[in-house]
Scaffold this motif. Structure first.
Motif, PDB file in Angstrom:
ATOM      1  N   MET A   1       0.821  -1.195   0.000  1.00  8.85           N
ATOM      2  CA  MET A   1       0.000   0.000   0.000  1.00  8.85           C
ATOM      3  C   MET A   1       0.870   1.267   0.000  1.00  8.85           C
ATOM      4  SD  MET A   1      -3.173   0.604  -0.044  1.00  8.85           S
ATOM      5  CE  MET A   1      -4.340   1.859   0.243  1.00  8.85           C
ATOM      6  N   SER A   2       2.048   1.155   0.577  1.00  7.85           N
ATOM      7  CA  SER A   2       2.916   2.329   0.647  1.00  7.85           C
ATOM      8  C   SER A   2       3.443   2.716  -0.731  1.00  7.85           C
ATOM      9  CB  SER A   2       4.063   2.081   1.616  1.00  7.85           C
ATOM     10  OG  SER A   2       4.888   1.053   1.115  1.00  7.85           O
ATOM     11  N   ILE A   3       3.541   1.737  -1.651  1.00  7.69           N
ATOM     12  CA  ILE A   3       4.010   2.054  -3.008  1.00  7.69           C
ATOM     13  C   ILE A   3       3.026   2.959  -3.726  1.00  7.69           C
ATOM     14  CG2 ILE A   3       3.025   0.021  -4.137  1.00  7.69           C
ATOM     15  CD1 ILE A   3       6.441   1.437  -4.884  1.00  7.69           C
ATOM     16  N   ILE A   4       1.736   2.812  -3.452  1.00  8.32           N
ATOM     17  CA  ILE A   4       0.714   3.667  -4.077  1.00  8.32           C
ATOM     18  C   ILE A   4       0.895   5.109  -3.630  1.00  8.32           C
ATOM     19  CG2 ILE A   4      -1.758   4.151  -4.187  1.00  8.32           C
ATOM     20  CD1 ILE A   4      -2.220   1.141  -4.088  1.00  8.32           C
ATOM     21  N   TYR A   5       1.159   5.303  -2.332  1.00 11.86           N
ATOM     22  CA  TYR A   5       1.375   6.658  -1.825  1.00 11.86           C
ATOM     23  C   TYR A   5       2.637   7.275  -2.425  1.00 11.86           C
ATOM     24  CZ  TYR A   5      -2.198   5.491   1.602  1.00 11.86           C
ATOM     25  OH  TYR A   5      -3.359   5.122   2.203  1.00 11.86           O
ATOM     26  N   MET A   6       3.667   6.455  -2.578  1.00 13.39           N
ATOM     27  CA  MET A   6       4.906   6.950  -3.155  1.00 13.39           C
ATOM     28  C   MET A   6       4.700   7.328  -4.633  1.00 13.39           C
ATOM     29  SD  MET A   6       8.714   5.257  -3.222  1.00 13.39           S
ATOM     30  CE  MET A   6       8.271   3.961  -4.358  1.00 13.39           C
ATOM     31  N   LEU A   7       4.010   6.483  -5.396  1.00  9.67           N
ATOM     32  CA  LEU A   7       3.741   6.784  -6.805  1.00  9.67           C
ATOM     33  C   LEU A   7       2.839   8.008  -6.950  1.00  9.67           C
ATOM     34  CD1 LEU A   7       3.270   3.202  -8.272  1.00  9.67           C
ATOM     35  CD2 LEU A   7       5.187   4.752  -8.622  1.00  9.67           C
ATOM     36  N   LEU A   8       1.897   8.135  -6.066  1.00 13.33           N
ATOM     37  CA  LEU A   8       1.012   9.305  -6.090  1.00 13.33           C
ATOM     38  C   LEU A   8       1.809  10.581  -5.825  1.00 13.33           C
ATOM     39  CD1 LEU A   8      -1.928  10.266  -6.335  1.00 13.33           C
ATOM     40  CD2 LEU A   8      -2.100   9.993  -3.862  1.00 13.33           C
ATOM     41  N   ALA A   9       2.693  10.551  -4.862  1.00 14.64           N
ATOM     42  CA  ALA A   9       3.519  11.728  -4.556  1.00 14.64           C
ATOM     43  C   ALA A   9       4.441  12.067  -5.728  1.00 14.64           C
ATOM     44  CB  ALA A   9       4.332  11.470  -3.292  1.00 14.64           C
ATOM     45  N   SER A  11       3.931  11.389  -8.897  1.00 12.55           N
ATOM     46  CA  SER A  11       3.132  11.911 -10.012  1.00 12.55           C
ATOM     47  C   SER A  11       2.703  13.353  -9.766  1.00 12.55           C
ATOM     48  CB  SER A  11       1.923  11.017 -10.266  1.00 12.55           C
ATOM     49  OG  SER A  11       1.042  11.059  -9.164  1.00 12.55           O
ATOM     50  N   VAL A  12       2.406  13.702  -8.536  1.00 10.98           N
ATOM     51  CA  VAL A  12       2.048  15.090  -8.226  1.00 10.98           C
ATOM     52  C   VAL A  12       3.253  16.002  -8.427  1.00 10.98           C
ATOM     53  CG1 VAL A  12       1.381  16.637  -6.335  1.00 10.98           C
ATOM     54  CG2 VAL A  12       0.135  14.508  -6.698  1.00 10.98           C
ATOM     55  N   VAL A  13       4.432  15.547  -8.035  1.00 13.51           N
ATOM     56  CA  VAL A  13       5.647  16.351  -8.210  1.00 13.51           C
ATOM     57  C   VAL A  13       5.937  16.544  -9.705  1.00 13.51           C
ATOM     58  CG1 VAL A  13       8.157  16.354  -7.898  1.00 13.51           C
ATOM     59  CG2 VAL A  13       6.650  15.778  -5.989  1.00 13.51           C
ATOM     60  N   VAL A  14       5.801  15.496 -10.499  1.00 12.42           N
ATOM     61  CA  VAL A  14       6.045  15.599 -11.944  1.00 12.42           C
ATOM     62  C   VAL A  14       5.029  16.550 -12.577  1.00 12.42           C
ATOM     63  CG1 VAL A  14       5.973  14.312 -14.119  1.00 12.42           C
ATOM     64  CG2 VAL A  14       7.181  13.369 -12.149  1.00 12.42           C
TER      65      VAL A  14
END
Length: 68
Positions: A1-9, A11-14
């Motif tokens: 589940m933590s990978i989803i939060y990392m990918l979301l963060a 993608s927001v930065v990009v």
């Protein structure tokens, strides 16, 4: 589940980086159109057409010949 939060963060930065790059390029005039106004001046006369006499259609009786 933590990978989803990392990918979301990530993608927001990009997305923010691309948004900032877009704003900077607009402010520097990257999207200013300097070519079209000069070309539009050359073709202005072609857009304006003189009004001619209206074309009246022939009466139906004259355009259709009935053989008896």
């Amino acid at each position: 589940m933590s990978i989803i939060y990392m990918l979301l963060a990530i993608s927001v930065v990009v997305a923010l980086v691309f948004f900032v790059a877009f704003i900077v390029s607009v402010k520097k005039g990257q999207y200013d159109d300097t070519y079209t106004p000069s070309v539009r001046m050359l073709f202005d006369d072609e857009l304006v057409k003189e009004k001619s006499a209206p074309i009246t259609p022939e009466p139906i009786e004259k355009s259709i010949q009935i053989k008896e």
